[in-house]
Enzyme design. Structure first.
Site, PDB file in Angstrom:
ATOM      1  N   HIS B  38      59.429  74.583  66.612  1.00  0.00           N
ATOM      2  CA  HIS B  38      59.715  74.894  65.212  1.00  0.00           C
ATOM      3  C   HIS B  38      59.456  73.695  64.312  1.00  0.00           C
ATOM      4  CE1 HIS B  38      61.512  78.728  66.303  1.00  0.00           C
ATOM      5  NE2 HIS B  38      61.580  79.001  65.021  1.00  0.00           N
ATOM      6  N   LYS B 103      70.534  84.025  69.898  1.00  0.00           N
ATOM      7  CA  LYS B 103      71.954  84.338  70.079  1.00  0.00           C
ATOM      8  C   LYS B 103      72.756  83.434  69.150  1.00  0.00           C
ATOM      9  CE  LYS B 103      72.859  81.019  73.773  1.00  0.00           C
ATOM     10  NZ  LYS B 103      73.957  80.126  73.395  1.00  0.00           N
TER      11      LYS B 103
END
Lengths: 281, 185
Positions: B38, B103
């Protein structure tokens, strides 16, 4: 003086790293079964079933329960009457981690430096090693692969004596509430109370080795564990944070004497993949 | 509850249809990326460079697998904690990303960006990497090979199980689920 070869230590650690990652301990599986029975949320009930199915697949396929095969935390109980031959003890342990993570197709998650560089060491070393010297001529090795997601939710509260028992309860509940869905509930909450800052953190982590459902042998602390478990489960976080009645499978409290000015409290959270495996050489 | 079958990349109709709490089974192509990938992706975008994958309509899975054994498509492959990607996620939504799988809770800025750009956040079961791996049929590293487990992978999935946490209408399953089961002691 009993001699133990460094190679024997290496082989044991390599085996334990793999077994810990493949086989969920029976007491954890049983606790998950009970949680699925008591859970009120149908979604959480279903997910608990999938978590148990995952443990079954890992066990039969010899695959890691979780792709995060952890930082390798290792507890040593070194009998004072043993002598390690043919190499350095810590080097032998790290070699065991290297071999175990390679042979077991386990994920290597350690980076060489925590900021800027962050280059993977590619063998999951160095292990985080804790050593106790004990009486006798045995060497006990416990391997605990500890995932990053739950470890990141650790908290240290430097409480002072006037905060009392209620201060401890409030701190633990706060830590679990803020962790929310992040540490992969249902969790096991490790709580250290007393000692110095670093000692209480060690206590919190080491308490996670206890079998799920076993309480601290001191009645006062066992009562505190029960109260904390009730409070934590009342938060409603539930399995995976989807909302439910079981957030924690257990709260384990370990206590140590403290300085007259201090009452440190540490919280170390364990995800439902509560992996650990031990051997005595 | 019956799971809804959806296809990735996500089309607009699917994104509009999904609601927080929905169980879905995802089939098609998704991409894995976590912390280090990222960082590189967003740095490249901010320098005005073309990223190694076209993010339009894509679903990014926050996951770094364990190594595949011979004969396996992938090793254990469960989600990692999404919060660490919060800094980067809005920028990727701006580039057209329509779904994220991970999550754990998202920051308000991410939830706001999801409503603004029309993207959905799904949770997969954390700690169920062996189970989830069975729905991944093919895995291929497509960028940042040097990052190892953190490289970007193209994943072909079949009936990948996930739950909608945040939809494009501002609903949040984590908040709503918790409020429902929270009790005062």
């Amino acid at each position: 003086m009993r001699e133990i070869k460094a190679d024997t230590v290496t082989e044991a650690v390599a085996r334990l790293c793999q077994e810990a990652n493949f086989f969920l301990p029976d007491d954890v599986y049983e606790a998950l079964t009970k949680a699925a029975e008591s859970e009120k949320s149908p979604v959480c009930k279903q997910v608990l079933g999938q978590i148990m199915e995952n443990a079954h697949i890992a066990r039969t396929e010899l695959m890691p329960i979780c792709q995060d095969c952890g930082a390798t935390v290792i507890y040593l109980e070194v009998g004072q009457d043993i002598h390690i031959t043919g190499g350095d003890l810590y080097a032998a342990i790290n070699e065991g981690v290297r071999r175990g993570y390679d042979k077991g197709y386990l994920r290597k998650s350690m980076v060489n430096q925590p900021f800027t560089l962050r280059v993977n060491t590619k063998d999951n070393t160095p292990a985080i090693i804790h050593t106790d010297i004990v009486s006798g001529d045995k060497l006990k090795i416990t391997v605990v692969p500890k995932g990053g997601g739950s470890e990141n939710m650790s908290r240290l509260f430097m409480l002072t004596p006037s905060d009392g028992r209620q201060g401890i309860i409030d701190s633990v509940v706060k830590a679990v509430d803020e962790a929310g869905s992040n540490p992969c509930p249902p969790i096991i909450v490790g709580v250290g109370i007393g000692g110095t800052a670093e000692r209480t953190l060690e206590l919190a982590k080491k308490s996670l080795l206890r079998k799920v459902g076993e309480h601290n042998p001191e009645r006062e602390y066992a009562e505190l564990e029960k109260e904390l478990l009730k409070r934590v489960n009342a938060l409603g976080i539930g399995t995976q944070g989807y909302g439910g009645t079981v957030t924690a499978l257990a709260v384990n409290v370990e206590v140590f004497p403290a300085h007259i000015a201090s009452m440190p409290v540490a919280v170390n959270i364990q995800c439902h993949a509560a992996r650990h495996k031990e051997a005595v050489l | 509850m019956e799971a809804i079958k959806i296809t990735a990349p996500l089309d607009e109709a699917t994104v509009k249809r999904l609601r927080a709490g929905d169980q879905v089974l995802i089939s098609g192509v998704i991409y894995s990326a976590r912390d280090a990938a990222h960082k590189r992706l967003v740095e490249a975008l901010n320098r005005g460079e073309k990223p190694p994958l076209d993010l339009k309509s894509q679903v990014i899975y926050y996951m770094g697998p364990s190594p595949a054994k011979p004969g396996q498509a992938i090793g254990s492959a469960g989600p990692t904690t999404s919060g660490r990607m919060d800094t980067y996620a809005p920028r990727l939504m701006q580039e057209g990303m329509k779904g994220m799988i991970g999550k754990g809770d998202r920051a308000q800025a991410v939830k706001d960006a999801m409503q603004k750009y029309g993207a959905v956040y799904f949770a997969a079961i954390g700690g169920a990497g062996a189970l989830i791996s069975q729905s991944i049929k093919k895995s291929e590293v497509v960028a940042y090979d040097d990052l190892g487990a953190e490289s970007i992978r193209r994943l072909e999935v079949e009936d990948f199980p996930a739950t909608v946490i945040n939809d494009i209408y501002g609903s949040d399953l984590y908040q709503e689920g918790r409020a429902k089961y929270r009790s005062k002691l």
